[in-house]
Design a protein around this motif. Structure first.
Motif: not given
Length: 140
Positions: A49-72
């Protein structure tokens, strides 16, 4: 002398910020590692928020239809290419799966972000001499 850090990244979807060019919004795209293995989908982008730049991707994997997915979380520095439906990163599937997991009970997010940068071997964005990667280029 070490600078005292008070880092906080916000999910783009939780902020009032928008990308200048909607084509740069990679949320929903598949992510592949350096060997072509599927890692999941970009669920969100973490923004400084200070420099208004993207720093990380939040990647979800696993789960079914988004439920129970794990973020990396993967530093934006690891992105090597982006197409209309795919984001490729320079890390292996094992490296991503072995990354420190986010714990919402953490009192200090700074320690977590430092551990992520240490794990992936990239200099942290708050460090002296850090240069934002030329690719991808996100503008708010």
């Amino acid at each position: 002398m070490t600078r005292q850090l008070s880092l906080s990244l916000t999910k783009l979807s939780d902020s009032d910020q928008v990308l200048v060019d909607p084509a740069e919004d990679i949320r929903g795209r598949k992510v592949r590692d350096r060997d072509g293995n599927d890692l999941g989908k970009v669920d969100d982008l973490l923004v400084d928020g200070e420099q208004h730049k993207v720093r990380m991707l939040r990647v979800e994997h696993g789960g079914i239809l988004g439920l129970g997915a794990t973020p990396s979380f993967i530093p934006v520095d690891a992105v090597t290419s982006v197409t209309e439906d795919l984001v490729c990163v320079s890390e292996s599937r094992d490296r991503v799966s072995d990354a420190p997991r986010y714990d919402p009970e953490l009192a200090d997010e700074s320690d977590y972000y430092q551990s992520l940068y240490d794990h992936y071997g990239y200099p942290p964005y708050w460090g002296a001499g850090y240069v934002y990667p030329a690719y991808p280029y996100y503008r708010f």
